[in-house]
Write an enzyme that holds these catalytic residues in place. Sequence first.
Site, PDB file in Angstrom:
ATOM      1  N   LYS A  31       1.044  -3.108  -1.207  1.00 12.64           N
ATOM      2  CA  LYS A  31       1.470  -1.858  -1.841  1.00 12.64           C
ATOM      3  C   LYS A  31       1.412  -0.745  -0.809  1.00 12.64           C
ATOM      4  O   LYS A  31       0.399  -0.618  -0.111  1.00 12.64           O
ATOM      5  CB  LYS A  31       0.530  -1.551  -3.016  1.00 12.64           C
ATOM      6  CG  LYS A  31       0.843  -0.257  -3.757  1.00 12.64           C
ATOM      7  CD  LYS A  31      -0.181  -0.006  -4.873  1.00 12.64           C
ATOM      8  CE  LYS A  31       0.157   1.288  -5.612  1.00 12.64           C
ATOM      9  NZ  LYS A  31      -0.860   1.613  -6.629  1.00 12.64           N
ATOM     10  N   LYS A  70      -3.468  -2.312   0.410  1.00 16.14           N
ATOM     11  CA  LYS A  70      -3.013  -1.076  -0.234  1.00 16.14           C
ATOM     12  C   LYS A  70      -3.149   0.059   0.774  1.00 16.14           C
ATOM     13  O   LYS A  70      -4.249   0.425   1.175  1.00 16.14           O
ATOM     14  CB  LYS A  70      -3.845  -0.784  -1.486  1.00 16.14           C
ATOM     15  CG  LYS A  70      -3.429   0.488  -2.224  1.00 16.14           C
ATOM     16  CD  LYS A  70      -4.284   0.677  -3.469  1.00 16.14           C
ATOM     17  CE  LYS A  70      -3.916   1.940  -4.224  1.00 16.14           C
ATOM     18  NZ  LYS A  70      -4.765   2.118  -5.441  1.00 16.14           N
TER      19      LYS A  70
END
Length: 328
Positions: A252, A199
């Site tokens: 992400k 992330k």
Amino acid sequence: MLDLVHRPRRLRENPLLRELTRETRLHPRQLIQPLFISENVRLPREIGSMPGVFQLPLEAVVAEAERLAEVGVGAVLLFGIPSEKDSRASGAWAEEGVVQKAVRAIKKNVPGIAVITDVCLCEYMDHGHCGVVQEDGGCFTVLNDESVSILAKVALSHAEAGADLVAPSDMMDGRIGAVREALDGGGFTHLPIMSYAAKFCSALYGPFREAAESAPQFGDRRSYQMDPANALEALHETALDIEEGADIVMVKPGLPYLDILWRVKEKFQRPTAVYQVSGEYAMIKAAAAQGWLDEKRTVLETATAFRRAGADLIVTYWAADLAAWLRE
């Protein structure tokens, strides 16, 4: 002489054969729809920076889950917005917390859709960070180990409410191992974990922070989210999460990190998810509203790119629309 040049063209010209020989396929069951459930609204409230996405009152969650199940969406990903916040995120693991109530309601009434819960603290913290914060002379530090202890309690509370899958998104070190230990100790050895393994600290999260009411009140999240410049670090972080017990790993954001998605899938060969984040949604929506892009074609193309790069699951705010378009 063999006619090699025109063979692909002959397949493309016939729509039935074009579909038959397609290498990458999308299916509605691979899609995950994020839902924002708020204790602060009585009616669905549209999010200004995300047209078509709403904060939902608890009373509207079952109907929305039913609508998604009807079009074939595979899962929902729940984010909670409590009426009260504090410095310990106490609402995040409360038995009667907003996500816990939503999980029980969906599992009771909509058995045909999987329920995934976001395990993070930012929506419940009065300062908006993803962990416990210590202040010293005007300097703020996020305390990793104290935060991980709370995250484990949150995940266990979601499991007890009936979640099918828990998804730690905080990026604290060691949180997957702690969550796995808490779940196993609570009798939930069967419950899988989807880790936000790679992330990145992205500019594309802005609309989400409006939707989840989770913008940091000071500083930023660079100390615990990843530097967008680092690819090898993403593989390292993913390897650590797998070692600690992650069953699914996630990359992400989506489009700016297709190279990371490809590397993660190729290296680890594990079930892999990608999150098409709020900023990606907002940009395409804005361009489509101006007539600069065809929204349907653009969304189908980007979703296909995620699948082609290795994603088994796609978290996207277009899940319902994509499912309907794929069924046409």
